[in-house]
Design a protein around this motif. Structure first.
Motif, PDB file in Angstrom:
ATOM      1  N   TYR A   1      10.026  -9.822   3.286  1.00  0.00           N
ATOM      2  CA  TYR A   1       9.238 -10.283   4.437  1.00  0.00           C
ATOM      3  C   TYR A   1      10.093 -10.692   5.637  1.00  0.00           C
ATOM      4  O   TYR A   1       9.658 -10.624   6.772  1.00  0.00           O
ATOM      5  CB  TYR A   1       8.355 -11.479   4.044  1.00  0.00           C
TER       6      TYR A   1
ATOM      7  N   ASN B   1      12.917  -1.254   2.907  1.00  0.00           N
ATOM      8  CA  ASN B   1      11.503  -0.873   2.998  1.00  0.00           C
ATOM      9  C   ASN B   1      11.136  -0.307   4.367  1.00  0.00           C
ATOM     10  O   ASN B   1      10.255   0.534   4.477  1.00  0.00           O
ATOM     11  CB  ASN B   1      10.604  -2.090   2.705  1.00  0.00           C
TER      12      ASN B   1
ATOM     13  N   GLY C   1       5.246  -1.350  -4.755  1.00  0.00           N
ATOM     14  CA  GLY C   1       4.890  -2.247  -3.647  1.00  0.00           C
ATOM     15  C   GLY C   1       3.635  -1.873  -2.882  1.00  0.00           C
ATOM     16  O   GLY C   1       2.854  -2.762  -2.504  1.00  0.00           O
TER      17      GLY C   1
ATOM     18  N   SER D   1       0.899  -3.026  -5.283  1.00  0.00           N
ATOM     19  CA  SER D   1       0.887  -4.466  -5.600  1.00  0.00           C
ATOM     20  C   SER D   1       0.551  -5.296  -4.363  1.00  0.00           C
ATOM     21  O   SER D   1      -0.081  -6.352  -4.467  1.00  0.00           O
ATOM     22  CB  SER D   1       2.210  -4.905  -6.227  1.00  0.00           C
ATOM     23  N   SER D   2       0.928  -4.799  -3.158  1.00  0.00           N
ATOM     24  CA  SER D   2       0.607  -5.580  -1.956  1.00  0.00           C
ATOM     25  C   SER D   2      -0.906  -5.586  -1.697  1.00  0.00           C
ATOM     26  O   SER D   2      -1.449  -6.581  -1.214  1.00  0.00           O
ATOM     27  CB  SER D   2       1.375  -5.060  -0.746  1.00  0.00           C
TER      28      SER D   2
ATOM     29  N   LYS E   1      -2.148  -8.244  -3.899  1.00  0.00           N
ATOM     30  CA  LYS E   1      -1.805  -9.594  -3.405  1.00  0.00           C
ATOM     31  C   LYS E   1      -2.778 -10.020  -2.314  1.00  0.00           C
ATOM     32  O   LYS E   1      -3.275 -11.145  -2.306  1.00  0.00           O
ATOM     33  CB  LYS E   1      -0.360  -9.618  -2.887  1.00  0.00           C
ATOM     34  N   GLU E   2      -3.058  -9.078  -1.394  1.00  0.00           N
ATOM     35  CA  GLU E   2      -4.033  -9.354  -0.321  1.00  0.00           C
ATOM     36  C   GLU E   2      -5.403  -9.651  -0.911  1.00  0.00           C
ATOM     37  O   GLU E   2      -6.090 -10.593  -0.497  1.00  0.00           O
ATOM     38  CB  GLU E   2      -4.222  -8.094   0.545  1.00  0.00           C
TER      39      GLU E   2
ATOM     40  N   ARG F   1       7.311   1.335  -1.015  1.00  0.00           N
ATOM     41  CA  ARG F   1       7.671  -0.058  -0.735  1.00  0.00           C
ATOM     42  C   ARG F   1       8.173  -0.723  -2.011  1.00  0.00           C
ATOM     43  O   ARG F   1       7.464  -0.754  -3.019  1.00  0.00           O
ATOM     44  CB  ARG F   1       6.452  -0.842  -0.219  1.00  0.00           C
TER      45      ARG F   1
ATOM     46  N   ASP G   1       9.007  -3.741  -4.389  1.00  0.00           N
ATOM     47  CA  ASP G   1       8.526  -5.106  -4.666  1.00  0.00           C
ATOM     48  C   ASP G   1       9.252  -5.529  -5.943  1.00  0.00           C
ATOM     49  O   ASP G   1       8.976  -4.990  -7.012  1.00  0.00           O
ATOM     50  CB  ASP G   1       7.007  -5.074  -4.883  1.00  0.00           C
TER      51      ASP G   1
ATOM     52  N   HIS H   1      -1.783 -10.840 -10.645  1.00  0.00           N
ATOM     53  CA  HIS H   1      -0.769 -10.141  -9.847  1.00  0.00           C
ATOM     54  C   HIS H   1       0.118  -9.140 -10.608  1.00  0.00           C
ATOM     55  O   HIS H   1       1.001  -8.535 -10.018  1.00  0.00           O
ATOM     56  CB  HIS H   1       0.114 -11.199  -9.187  1.00  0.00           C
TER      57      HIS H   1
END
Ligand code: ADP
Ligand code: MG
Length: 328
Positions: A69, A81, A117, A120-121, A124-125, A167, A169, A256
């Motif tokens: 991030y 990324n 990623g 998984s993102s 997460k959202e 991406r 992760d 998650h």
């Protein structure tokens, strides 16, 4: 007679020396998105402060290296990324880690996939917003999760994402890998009575005190108590569970840890704990074993020496290899 007196004196002095070691502890917030607890036995406060500074700086370094991030002063995972398919030169440390994450995917048959990623993102959202992810978005994201598109060149220390939409992760590996590196650094510096807990990834560097182990609890996934207590020294104890990071959405619970085959949170176990000497492997395996079935997991661990596992099942049943207890 004289000899016995000398030996007795010697033993007395030795035991007095170890008794003089005092317990110290500290806690850091913000690293690896979790809390880090340190405890250890040191002769003097100065010794403890030296160890504490070393632990904090080592973990901060890996935190920054694996950050997806925020930018760091050097190329980190965010840089990778966002490389857009361009070849990027990285540090030897980051390169070694990128080699390791590819290896992690290989040795778990793709269950632990650090290139997940994009998928998984979305989860997460979803968990943050308490709304299920859009099926079509998940399907599209799943086309960009192939770890083989992370191409490494060892000679030039470069990485190229041949699929620029991939991406990374490393939530499943980063803490364990950092713990492994930290254990090496602490041992090199002569510290060997330290316990570091990075948000449930526990690493014991040496024994608690001479001849004594650390007693570490494995949390019950359903009650506010320990499901088991494990005596550890010179090893790692890592637990993956869906119960800590998740949310109730439309009447069902979602968490998650994502099964790359179903693109949904893994559903087979409540938690899986792994004990082994290699801290990075413990982290990789705890995630992978949480995803695959018990039978697949039992097969998977045959490929490794000295790996002990405790599975806690939705039925409440505990299943473990001989080296892990099922009691509190
Ligand atoms: P924790 O981070 O709670 O200790 P894990 O080590 O099991 O738990 O890692 C879970 C994290 O790994 C997730 O938060 C996510 O960032 C990432 N992740 C989720 N599913 C997978 C997967 N199948 N393979 C690799 N990483 C994953
Ligand atoms: Mg893990």
């Amino acid at each position: 007679m004289k000899k016995t007196v000398i030996i007795t004196l010697f033993i007395l002095i030795l035991s007095l020396m170890s008794c003089s070691d005092k317990r110290y502890s500290s806690q850091y917030w913000g690293l690896f998105d979790t809390v880090v607890d340190v405890e250890g036995y040191f002769e003097t406060e100065e010794e403890f402060k030296r160890a504490d500074a070393l632990i904090h700086s080592t973990l901060s370094y890996y935190h920054n290296l694996f950050d997806i991030y925020n930018d760091a002063e050097f190329a980190n995972l965010k840089t990778v990324n966002e490389s857009g398919g361009k070849t990027l030169e990285v540090s030897p440390d980051l390169f070694e880690f990128l080699e390791y994450i590819k290896e992690a995917e290989r040795m778990t048959g793709g269950a632990c996939n650090p290139a997940l990623g994009a998928v998984s993102s979305l989860w997460k959202e979803a968990i943050e917003n308490r709304t299920l992810p859009n099926e079509a978005f998940l399907e599209e994201a799943s086309r960009h999760c192939d770890i083989n598109t992370v191409v490494l060149d060892k000679k030039n220390l470069t990485v190229t994402l041949t699929d620029p939409e991939v991406r990374l992760d490393v939530g499943a590996i980063g803490k364990g890998y950092a713990a492994k590196k930290l254990a090496e650094v602490l041992r090199e510096n002569g510290f060997d009575n330290v316990l570091v807990n990075i948000g449930g990834n526990v690493t014991a560097i040496g024994e608690k005190k001479d001849g004594e182990s650390w007693a570490v609890g494995i949390k019950s996934p359903t009650k506010d108590e320990n499901a088991a207590v494990v005596e550890i020294s010179n090893t790692n104890l890592v637990t993956s569970g869906g119960y800590e990071r998740g949310a109730q959405i439309e009447g069902a619970y979602y968490h998650h840890i994502i099964n790359p085959e179903t693109l949904s949170p893994a559903a087979g176990h409540l938690s899986v704990s792994v004990m082994c000497e290699d801290g990075a492997l413990a982290d990789v395996l705890s995630t992978a074993l949480f995803i695959v079935s018990l039978e697949e997991g039992q097969e998977m661990i045959k490929n490794f020496d000295g790996v002990e596992v405790l599975w806690i099942e939705p039925s409440g049943e505990k299943i473990s290899t001989p080296g892990l207890p099922q009691e509190k």
